[in-house]
Write a protein that holds these residues in place. Sequence first.
Motif, PDB file in Angstrom:
ATOM      1  N   ILE A  49       0.844  -1.205   0.000  1.00 38.07           N
ATOM      2  CA  ILE A  49       0.000   0.000   0.000  1.00 38.07           C
ATOM      3  C   ILE A  49       0.872   1.245   0.000  1.00 38.07           C
ATOM      4  O   ILE A  49       0.595   2.214  -0.726  1.00 38.07           O
ATOM      5  N   ASP A  50       1.935   1.252   0.797  1.00 37.54           N
ATOM      6  CA  ASP A  50       2.822   2.409   0.836  1.00 37.54           C
ATOM      7  C   ASP A  50       3.476   2.670  -0.511  1.00 37.54           C
ATOM      8  O   ASP A  50       3.608   3.822  -0.933  1.00 37.54           O
ATOM      9  N   LEU A  51       3.905   1.582  -1.186  1.00 39.64           N
ATOM     10  CA  LEU A  51       4.615   1.723  -2.460  1.00 39.64           C
ATOM     11  C   LEU A  51       3.689   1.643  -3.664  1.00 39.64           C
ATOM     12  O   LEU A  51       4.167   1.717  -4.795  1.00 39.64           O
ATOM     13  N   GLN A  52       2.385   1.464  -3.401  1.00 38.76           N
ATOM     14  CA  GLN A  52       1.395   1.341  -4.475  1.00 38.76           C
ATOM     15  C   GLN A  52       1.763   0.209  -5.428  1.00 38.76           C
ATOM     16  O   GLN A  52       1.804   0.370  -6.650  1.00 38.76           O
ATOM     17  N   LEU A  53       2.055  -0.948  -4.827  1.00 36.86           N
ATOM     18  CA  LEU A  53       2.382  -2.155  -5.586  1.00 36.86           C
ATOM     19  C   LEU A  53       1.229  -3.149  -5.505  1.00 36.86           C
ATOM     20  O   LEU A  53       0.434  -3.129  -4.553  1.00 36.86           O
ATOM     21  N   ARG A  54       1.184  -4.023  -6.444  1.00 39.17           N
ATOM     22  CA  ARG A  54       0.186  -5.093  -6.437  1.00 39.17           C
ATOM     23  C   ARG A  54       0.743  -6.278  -5.662  1.00 39.17           C
ATOM     24  O   ARG A  54       1.801  -6.800  -5.996  1.00 39.17           O
ATOM     25  N   PRO A  55       0.080  -6.698  -4.582  1.00 44.15           N
ATOM     26  CA  PRO A  55       0.607  -7.826  -3.809  1.00 44.15           C
ATOM     27  C   PRO A  55       0.425  -9.146  -4.560  1.00 44.15           C
ATOM     28  O   PRO A  55      -0.667  -9.486  -5.000  1.00 44.15           O
ATOM     29  N   THR A  56       1.535  -9.869  -4.714  1.00 48.53           N
ATOM     30  CA  THR A  56       1.508 -11.179  -5.382  1.00 48.53           C
ATOM     31  C   THR A  56       2.202 -12.203  -4.493  1.00 48.53           C
ATOM     32  O   THR A  56       2.950 -11.850  -3.572  1.00 48.53           O
ATOM     33  N   ASP A  57       1.975 -13.470  -4.793  1.00 51.51           N
ATOM     34  CA  ASP A  57       2.599 -14.546  -4.022  1.00 51.51           C
ATOM     35  C   ASP A  57       4.118 -14.535  -4.185  1.00 51.51           C
ATOM     36  O   ASP A  57       4.860 -14.799  -3.240  1.00 51.51           O
ATOM     37  N   GLU A  58       4.598 -14.220  -5.417  1.00 53.65           N
ATOM     38  CA  GLU A  58       6.038 -14.200  -5.638  1.00 53.65           C
ATOM     39  C   GLU A  58       6.700 -13.101  -4.802  1.00 53.65           C
ATOM     40  O   GLU A  58       7.759 -13.314  -4.196  1.00 53.65           O
ATOM     41  N   ARG A  59       6.083 -11.942  -4.770  1.00 56.84           N
ATOM     42  CA  ARG A  59       6.639 -10.860  -3.964  1.00 56.84           C
ATOM     43  C   ARG A  59       6.610 -11.197  -2.473  1.00 56.84           C
ATOM     44  O   ARG A  59       7.538 -10.854  -1.730  1.00 56.84           O
ATOM     45  N   LEU A  60       5.548 -11.866  -2.042  1.00 52.40           N
ATOM     46  CA  LEU A  60       5.470 -12.267  -0.642  1.00 52.40           C
ATOM     47  C   LEU A  60       6.570 -13.263  -0.307  1.00 52.40           C
ATOM     48  O   LEU A  60       7.236 -13.147   0.734  1.00 52.40           O
ATOM     49  N   ARG A 102      15.836  -4.276   7.422  1.00 57.32           N
ATOM     50  CA  ARG A 102      16.671  -3.184   6.921  1.00 57.32           C
ATOM     51  C   ARG A 102      16.481  -2.991   5.416  1.00 57.32           C
ATOM     52  O   ARG A 102      16.500  -3.951   4.644  1.00 57.32           O
ATOM     53  N   GLU A 103      16.273  -1.696   5.027  1.00 61.60           N
ATOM     54  CA  GLU A 103      16.111  -1.321   3.625  1.00 61.60           C
ATOM     55  C   GLU A 103      15.060  -2.199   2.941  1.00 61.60           C
ATOM     56  O   GLU A 103      15.248  -2.687   1.831  1.00 61.60           O
ATOM     57  N   GLY A 104      13.936  -2.383   3.625  1.00 59.77           N
ATOM     58  CA  GLY A 104      12.860  -3.207   3.083  1.00 59.77           C
ATOM     59  C   GLY A 104      11.792  -2.426   2.350  1.00 59.77           C
ATOM     60  O   GLY A 104      10.772  -2.999   1.983  1.00 59.77           O
ATOM     61  N   GLY A 105      11.984  -1.137   2.148  1.00 59.64           N
ATOM     62  CA  GLY A 105      10.987  -0.349   1.445  1.00 59.64           C
ATOM     63  C   GLY A 105       9.723  -0.122   2.257  1.00 59.64           C
ATOM     64  O   GLY A 105       8.647   0.052   1.690  1.00 59.64           O
ATOM     65  N   LEU A 106       9.836  -0.107   3.572  1.00 57.37           N
ATOM     66  CA  LEU A 106       8.662   0.048   4.433  1.00 57.37           C
ATOM     67  C   LEU A 106       8.332   1.522   4.606  1.00 57.37           C
ATOM     68  O   LEU A 106       9.213   2.363   4.804  1.00 57.37           O
ATOM     69  N   GLY A 107       7.019   1.826   4.575  1.00 55.36           N
ATOM     70  CA  GLY A 107       6.551   3.185   4.761  1.00 55.36           C
ATOM     71  C   GLY A 107       5.838   3.350   6.094  1.00 55.36           C
ATOM     72  O   GLY A 107       5.938   2.500   6.995  1.00 55.36           O
ATOM     73  N   PRO A 108       5.055   4.411   6.242  1.00 54.71           N
ATOM     74  CA  PRO A 108       4.372   4.658   7.513  1.00 54.71           C
ATOM     75  C   PRO A 108       3.407   3.542   7.905  1.00 54.71           C
ATOM     76  O   PRO A 108       3.359   3.124   9.066  1.00 54.71           O
ATOM     77  N   LEU A 109       2.603   3.034   6.934  1.00 55.05           N
ATOM     78  CA  LEU A 109       1.644   1.971   7.264  1.00 55.05           C
ATOM     79  C   LEU A 109       2.373   0.673   7.621  1.00 55.05           C
ATOM     80  O   LEU A 109       1.947  -0.058   8.529  1.00 55.05           O
ATOM     81  N   ALA A 110       3.455   0.374   6.911  1.00 50.78           N
ATOM     82  CA  ALA A 110       4.234  -0.814   7.248  1.00 50.78           C
ATOM     83  C   ALA A 110       4.841  -0.685   8.645  1.00 50.78           C
ATOM     84  O   ALA A 110       4.927  -1.668   9.394  1.00 50.78           O
ATOM     85  N   GLY A 111       5.256   0.524   9.010  1.00 53.99           N
ATOM     86  CA  GLY A 111       5.755   0.740  10.374  1.00 53.99           C
ATOM     87  C   GLY A 111       4.688   0.470  11.412  1.00 53.99           C
ATOM     88  O   GLY A 111       4.963  -0.122  12.474  1.00 53.99           O
ATOM     89  N   ALA A 112       3.452   0.888  11.137  1.00 59.42           N
ATOM     90  CA  ALA A 112       2.356   0.600  12.061  1.00 59.42           C
ATOM     91  C   ALA A 112       2.104  -0.902  12.154  1.00 59.42           C
ATOM     92  O   ALA A 112       1.817  -1.437  13.237  1.00 59.42           O
ATOM     93  N   ALA A 113       2.230  -1.617  11.021  1.00 55.78           N
ATOM     94  CA  ALA A 113       2.037  -3.068  11.037  1.00 55.78           C
ATOM     95  C   ALA A 113       3.134  -3.765  11.839  1.00 55.78           C
ATOM     96  O   ALA A 113       2.866  -4.719  12.597  1.00 55.78           O
ATOM     97  N   VAL A 114       4.381  -3.313  11.701  1.00 49.72           N
ATOM     98  CA  VAL A 114       5.481  -3.889  12.487  1.00 49.72           C
ATOM     99  C   VAL A 114       5.247  -3.636  13.972  1.00 49.72           C
ATOM    100  O   VAL A 114       5.451  -4.530  14.820  1.00 49.72           O
ATOM    101  N   ALA A 115       4.806  -2.430  14.315  1.00 51.97           N
ATOM    102  CA  ALA A 115       4.541  -2.117  15.710  1.00 51.97           C
ATOM    103  C   ALA A 115       3.437  -3.010  16.263  1.00 51.97           C
ATOM    104  O   ALA A 115       3.531  -3.509  17.400  1.00 51.97           O
ATOM    105  N   LEU A 117       9.744   5.369   7.349  1.00 48.83           N
ATOM    106  CA  LEU A 117       8.629   5.339   8.298  1.00 48.83           C
ATOM    107  C   LEU A 117       8.023   6.728   8.512  1.00 48.83           C
ATOM    108  O   LEU A 117       6.822   6.845   8.757  1.00 48.83           O
ATOM    109  N   LYS A 118       8.841   7.759   8.482  1.00 49.79           N
ATOM    110  CA  LYS A 118       8.408   9.143   8.696  1.00 49.79           C
ATOM    111  C   LYS A 118       7.760   9.310  10.070  1.00 49.79           C
ATOM    112  O   LYS A 118       7.897   8.454  10.950  1.00 49.79           O
ATOM    113  N   ASP A 119       7.067  10.425  10.258  1.00 47.98           N
ATOM    114  CA  ASP A 119       6.506  10.726  11.578  1.00 47.98           C
ATOM    115  C   ASP A 119       5.394   9.773  11.965  1.00 47.98           C
ATOM    116  O   ASP A 119       5.269   9.370  13.128  1.00 47.98           O
TER     117      ASP A 119
END
Length: 828
Positions: free
Chosen positions: A150-161, A180-193, A213-215
């Motif tokens: 969602i953060d990167l506006q990508l289509r989730p696929t099984d291969e990417r997973l 590290r350097e996983g391309g995680l954005g703010p929503l991914a940071g909330a999911a990790v938390a 992650l930003k603010d």
Amino acid sequence: MMRPKSAKVVRPQSAKAETLASIRQRPHSALPKHLSKPFQVGKERPVPELSPIESGLQEIVQEEKVRNRGRPTSAISATHRTTFVPSHRASHSPTRSVSPRKDVSRTLSALRREAEGTSFPGRATSSGGGDQVASSLESGLRRVFSAKCIDLQLRPTDERLDRFIQIIRGNSSDGRLCLREGGLGPLAGAAVAAMFVDNPVFFNALDLSGNALKDQGGKAIAEMLSKNSGLMTLDLRSNDIGMEGGISIFDSLLSNASITELDLGILAGSTRNRVGAKVSEAMKRALSGNSSLMSLSLLGNGLGPDGCTQLSKGLGNNTTLRTLDLGLNNIRDEGAIQLAGALEVGSIETLNLASNGIGDTGAVRMSQAIRSGLLLLQSLDLSNNQIGPQAASNLGDALSHNSLLCVLHLDKNEIGPEGGVALSRGIESRSLTHLSLSYNNLHDRGVQHIVQKLRGNTSITRLDLSGNECGDMGAAAVAGMLRINNSLTSLSLEENAISDNGGIAVSHALGGNNTLRTLSVKSNLLHDATGSSFVAGLRMNTGLTELDISWNDINYANYRSIEKLIAEHAARYREGAVPRLKKEMIRLKKEEPKLAIREAELVELNEERERCQIESQRLGREQDETLQYTVAKLEELQAQLADSSQDLADRHSDIKAHGEKFEEEKVKMAGEIGVLQKKLDQLLDNERRMRTELEGIESKIEWEQQDELEQEELITHELQESQELLQRTQNSLEEWKESLQNILDEMALAEQPQESDEAAQSATPSVASPRRGKTAGSPIAGSPMAASTPGPRSPPAGRGASSKALTGGKDDKPSKAKASKTGKGAEK
């Protein structure tokens, strides 16, 4: 009674943690207002309806619903299950841990896994706890992957997973989750938390560096820290976290008692965090209130002098922080001075102040702190600053009196030859083991003095003199030191303009040195003569295992020979590891009696620690009771404060009314004062005018008085002259009287004969009549009577003058005085 061995490394719960736990268990009604409020970031921001984690998860769910709308099945198949299993364990020595903190971390992880009934995520165990934890972690990672898409506006696929899970599995280790350097954005940071909130006791380390992650993501991580009690290491480098996220993270440390390492620095070539001076107040609160943090990195966050000042105030109240990285923060001399004062009362052991624009003033203050002996500092990095000869002299003097500092980096400063000579006094310190002085323009003179001190030094093992242009003279001095020194193991002479003369001297010195393991002469002016000399020297030397001669004009044959000899030395060194270890074991066996004494002392210390723990628990209970009483008293005081506030508000309103009335009276009085002031000004003007007129009148009166005096003197003079004239006139009159009397007497005498003649004539008439025009009785000319009768006598000369004076002079004087008086009056 001895405690179990596994319990020795478990950190006991501090009195502060017990107090916080008891406070959390109380209902909100029994807490004061500042403790009963929900978690919030900052004082002025409103409390959100949803927490950052909940809002992030809600956004993820909504976005998934939007993406899956109208699609028969999800992009990620429900039957596709990926089990997360770390590919390797952390590489730690089984006999000795890298640090006590990591040893504690591993022990706590083992205890948590035993409590959960599993050893690794996803691995089946005798109980069902492992499958449950693995399922929870799997769903958490799926949620992180979905949020990333969602953060990167990508289509989730099984291969990417699959690729995402595989990368995480390859980078993670036992107890450590690496994103590290996983391309995680703010929503991914909330999911990790959210994943760490759901699994609070499994992972003790989390690496989120190099993401975005930003603010928003920072706030979610901060909320996780306030709820998670198992995470000990958190890496948030290069996540574009700003002021709001930074304040949230540092405020969360007030309620977190497990985190020991926090990294908010930067990665090379990545986006930096923006936790700057505006967050320094939150840093001060966190350092003053947190008692578990041992390592903090703020590399490249732009604190500046003001931010460093606030941070120093927090360090003055902290006794647990051991490692602090403030490199690339532009704190300058002002920040360094404040930080030196905090170090004298703190517990910092490792400090990085590289690239901060620190000059002589800040370095001198830091030297004074080192010399005082109040610092626990063991490693100090002052590279890439503006330290000159004066500060280098102070540092040398401080090092000669210090017995704790082991590592000192002074690369890329402005020390110069004079500073090198002054700094060489500090090499006499027996505690310094690592000294780096590269790129300081020491030249041959500074290098000669430094290596001269190393001849008798037995503590320094690593020395870096790269980029100092010492030339052949400096290389010859280094060669003389290598023949005598038996402690140096690493030496760098890169970029020093050393020619064959200096290179041959160094290579010959290797034959008599068996302790040096690493030598670098890269980027000098060496040729084949030096290469051949190194080949000959390495045949005599068996201890050197690394030699860097790159970027020199040495032919390939010599280069290959040197490489072969170095490889043989390295293999021989590895083969001799067992004898060295046996020798070390023999030495340690000789130290066993001392070790037994130390163990007995340790037992006593442990017993003392147990007593202290019991005492601390008692004090904790007393503190809880005191806290409860304080809370009740605080509520009572708050009620009194509310009443006092109302009274104060009423008084404020009265004061305001009186103030308004006072202002009106003040304005009115100001008007009256203005009128009176105008009248006063007029009176003052009249007074000045009257004074001026009075002065004119007084001057005029004085002038007239002076004129009157002059006229009085003139009149007096004229009166005197008149009296004199009158006296003379009287005298003249007397004379005239006498003359007149004489004339009358004469006339009387003359009249007597005439009368007798007339009588005779009357008796006898005359023959002829008298002459016409003549009076009767007048004597006839030519007659004896006429001749005998005297005529009128002319007055004498003196009398004529007196008569003139009486007539002419008497009329002339008054007229002249009158004329002079009239002229003076007209002049006035």
